[in-house]
Design a protein around this motif. Structure first.
Motif, PDB file in Angstrom:
ATOM      1  N   GLU A  41       0.826  -1.209   0.000  1.00  0.00           N
ATOM      2  CA  GLU A  41       0.000   0.000   0.000  1.00  0.00           C
ATOM      3  C   GLU A  41       0.864   1.264   0.000  1.00  0.00           C
ATOM      4  O   GLU A  41       0.522   2.250  -0.664  1.00  0.00           O
ATOM      5  CB  GLU A  41      -0.967   0.002   1.181  1.00  0.00           C
ATOM      6  N   ALA A  42       1.977   1.241   0.719  1.00  0.00           N
ATOM      7  CA  ALA A  42       2.896   2.392   0.693  1.00  0.00           C
ATOM      8  C   ALA A  42       3.441   2.578  -0.718  1.00  0.00           C
ATOM      9  O   ALA A  42       3.569   3.716  -1.197  1.00  0.00           O
ATOM     10  CB  ALA A  42       4.020   2.194   1.694  1.00  0.00           C
ATOM     11  N   ALA A  43       3.742   1.486  -1.412  1.00  0.00           N
ATOM     12  CA  ALA A  43       4.227   1.568  -2.789  1.00  0.00           C
ATOM     13  C   ALA A  43       3.148   2.142  -3.709  1.00  0.00           C
ATOM     14  O   ALA A  43       3.463   2.901  -4.637  1.00  0.00           O
ATOM     15  CB  ALA A  43       4.671   0.194  -3.278  1.00  0.00           C
ATOM     16  N   GLU A  44       1.892   1.810  -3.457  1.00  0.00           N
ATOM     17  CA  GLU A  44       0.808   2.368  -4.264  1.00  0.00           C
ATOM     18  C   GLU A  44       0.689   3.872  -4.040  1.00  0.00           C
ATOM     19  O   GLU A  44       0.383   4.621  -4.981  1.00  0.00           O
ATOM     20  CB  GLU A  44      -0.507   1.648  -3.972  1.00  0.00           C
ATOM     21  N   LEU A  45       0.953   4.331  -2.833  1.00  0.00           N
ATOM     22  CA  LEU A  45       0.978   5.768  -2.564  1.00  0.00           C
ATOM     23  C   LEU A  45       2.140   6.427  -3.315  1.00  0.00           C
ATOM     24  O   LEU A  45       1.965   7.464  -3.961  1.00  0.00           O
ATOM     25  CB  LEU A  45       1.092   6.024  -1.057  1.00  0.00           C
ATOM     26  N   VAL A  46       3.302   5.809  -3.269  1.00  0.00           N
ATOM     27  CA  VAL A  46       4.471   6.328  -3.982  1.00  0.00           C
ATOM     28  C   VAL A  46       4.204   6.402  -5.485  1.00  0.00           C
ATOM     29  O   VAL A  46       4.603   7.357  -6.154  1.00  0.00           O
ATOM     30  CB  VAL A  46       5.717   5.451  -3.699  1.00  0.00           C
ATOM     31  N   GLU A  47       3.498   5.397  -6.012  1.00  0.00           N
ATOM     32  CA  GLU A  47       3.222   5.338  -7.445  1.00  0.00           C
ATOM     33  C   GLU A  47       2.502   6.589  -7.951  1.00  0.00           C
ATOM     34  O   GLU A  47       2.752   7.050  -9.070  1.00  0.00           O
ATOM     35  CB  GLU A  47       2.399   4.093  -7.750  1.00  0.00           C
ATOM     36  N   ILE A  48       1.643   7.154  -7.154  1.00  0.00           N
ATOM     37  CA  ILE A  48       0.911   8.367  -7.534  1.00  0.00           C
ATOM     38  C   ILE A  48       1.886   9.503  -7.840  1.00  0.00           C
ATOM     39  O   ILE A  48       1.667  10.306  -8.740  1.00  0.00           O
ATOM     40  CB  ILE A  48      -0.072   8.783  -6.423  1.00  0.00           C
ATOM     41  N   PHE A  49       2.982   9.552  -7.117  1.00  0.00           N
ATOM     42  CA  PHE A  49       3.947  10.644  -7.226  1.00  0.00           C
ATOM     43  C   PHE A  49       5.133  10.316  -8.129  1.00  0.00           C
ATOM     44  O   PHE A  49       5.973  11.174  -8.383  1.00  0.00           O
ATOM     45  CB  PHE A  49       4.476  10.997  -5.829  1.00  0.00           C
ATOM     46  N   GLN A  50       5.193   9.087  -8.617  1.00  0.00           N
ATOM     47  CA  GLN A  50       6.386   8.560  -9.278  1.00  0.00           C
ATOM     48  C   GLN A  50       6.971   9.475 -10.342  1.00  0.00           C
ATOM     49  O   GLN A  50       8.174   9.707 -10.359  1.00  0.00           O
ATOM     50  CB  GLN A  50       6.084   7.193  -9.880  1.00  0.00           C
ATOM     51  N   TRP A  51       6.199   9.977 -11.246  1.00  0.00           N
ATOM     52  CA  TRP A  51       6.741  10.758 -12.363  1.00  0.00           C
ATOM     53  C   TRP A  51       6.370  12.234 -12.292  1.00  0.00           C
ATOM     54  O   TRP A  51       6.533  12.961 -13.268  1.00  0.00           O
ATOM     55  CB  TRP A  51       6.293  10.158 -13.697  1.00  0.00           C
ATOM     56  N   THR A  53       6.784  16.133 -11.182  1.00  0.00           N
ATOM     57  CA  THR A  53       7.843  17.067 -10.811  1.00  0.00           C
ATOM     58  C   THR A  53       7.594  17.501  -9.365  1.00  0.00           C
ATOM     59  O   THR A  53       6.475  17.313  -8.840  1.00  0.00           O
ATOM     60  CB  THR A  53       7.824  18.313 -11.711  1.00  0.00           C
ATOM     61  N   PRO A  54       8.582  18.110  -8.719  1.00  0.00           N
ATOM     62  CA  PRO A  54       8.329  18.617  -7.363  1.00  0.00           C
ATOM     63  C   PRO A  54       7.148  19.597  -7.317  1.00  0.00           C
ATOM     64  O   PRO A  54       6.341  19.565  -6.380  1.00  0.00           O
ATOM     65  CB  PRO A  54       9.642  19.308  -6.995  1.00  0.00           C
ATOM     66  N   GLU A  55       7.021  20.421  -8.352  1.00  0.00           N
ATOM     67  CA  GLU A  55       5.917  21.385  -8.396  1.00  0.00           C
ATOM     68  C   GLU A  55       4.570  20.679  -8.548  1.00  0.00           C
ATOM     69  O   GLU A  55       3.589  21.043  -7.885  1.00  0.00           O
ATOM     70  CB  GLU A  55       6.122  22.375  -9.558  1.00  0.00           C
ATOM     71  N   GLU A  56       4.518  19.663  -9.421  1.00  0.00           N
ATOM     72  CA  GLU A  56       3.276  18.907  -9.603  1.00  0.00           C
ATOM     73  C   GLU A  56       2.907  18.148  -8.333  1.00  0.00           C
ATOM     74  O   GLU A  56       1.728  18.092  -7.961  1.00  0.00           O
ATOM     75  CB  GLU A  56       3.429  17.918 -10.767  1.00  0.00           C
ATOM     76  N   SER A  57       3.896  17.592  -7.665  1.00  0.00           N
ATOM     77  CA  SER A  57       3.605  16.836  -6.442  1.00  0.00           C
ATOM     78  C   SER A  57       3.077  17.746  -5.342  1.00  0.00           C
ATOM     79  O   SER A  57       2.239  17.335  -4.545  1.00  0.00           O
ATOM     80  CB  SER A  57       4.832  16.060  -5.976  1.00  0.00           C
ATOM     81  N   ALA A  58       3.534  18.998  -5.322  1.00  0.00           N
ATOM     82  CA  ALA A  58       3.053  19.957  -4.318  1.00  0.00           C
ATOM     83  C   ALA A  58       1.584  20.314  -4.549  1.00  0.00           C
ATOM     84  O   ALA A  58       0.887  20.706  -3.612  1.00  0.00           O
ATOM     85  CB  ALA A  58       3.912  21.218  -4.332  1.00  0.00           C
TER      86      ALA A  58
END
Length: 110
Positions: A41-51, A53-58
């Motif tokens: 489940e933690a990996a599935e959370l990471v997957e959302i942010f995988q590609w 940019t720092p700006e997009e993730s913010a």
């Protein structure tokens, strides 16, 4: 952060245990299986942010679909962590408080 009156760790653990019991899942909720599920489940959370940019993730919570996915994965991670703690008898809040205490000693303010 939103607060929900009446919610507490023990109550949520009870609800999770009742949910699993009603479905006959207790035999599968071993510490090993729950640790593995937590990792997935933690990996599935990471997957959302995988590609992103720092700006997009913010700004991820500004996108309704991504925000929904983030909330769901956070819930899954927390659910498995709480079940893991219940199975092993770990008080998650005390463990966190103790860890913060140790980190304050390890990493003093300069």
């Amino acid at each position: 952060m939103t607060r929900h009156d009446g919610l507490d760790v023990a109550g949520l653990q009870r609800r999770l245990a009742e949910f699993a019991q009603a479905r006959g899942w207790e035999p599968y909720h071993t510490s090993k299986n729950l640790a593995v599920a937590l990792s997935v489940e933690a990996a599935e959370l990471v997957e959302i942010f995988q590609w992103l940019t720092p700006e997009e993730s913010a700004r991820v919570m500004e996108d309704r679909e991504k925000a929904h996915r983030v909330r769901d994965e956070v819930a899954d991670v927390l659910a498995y962590l709480l079940q893991f703690c219940e199975v092993l008898g770990v008080d998650a809040l005390s463990a966190l408080s103790d860890k913060i205490d140790r980190n304050e000693t390890r990493f003093p303010v300069k």
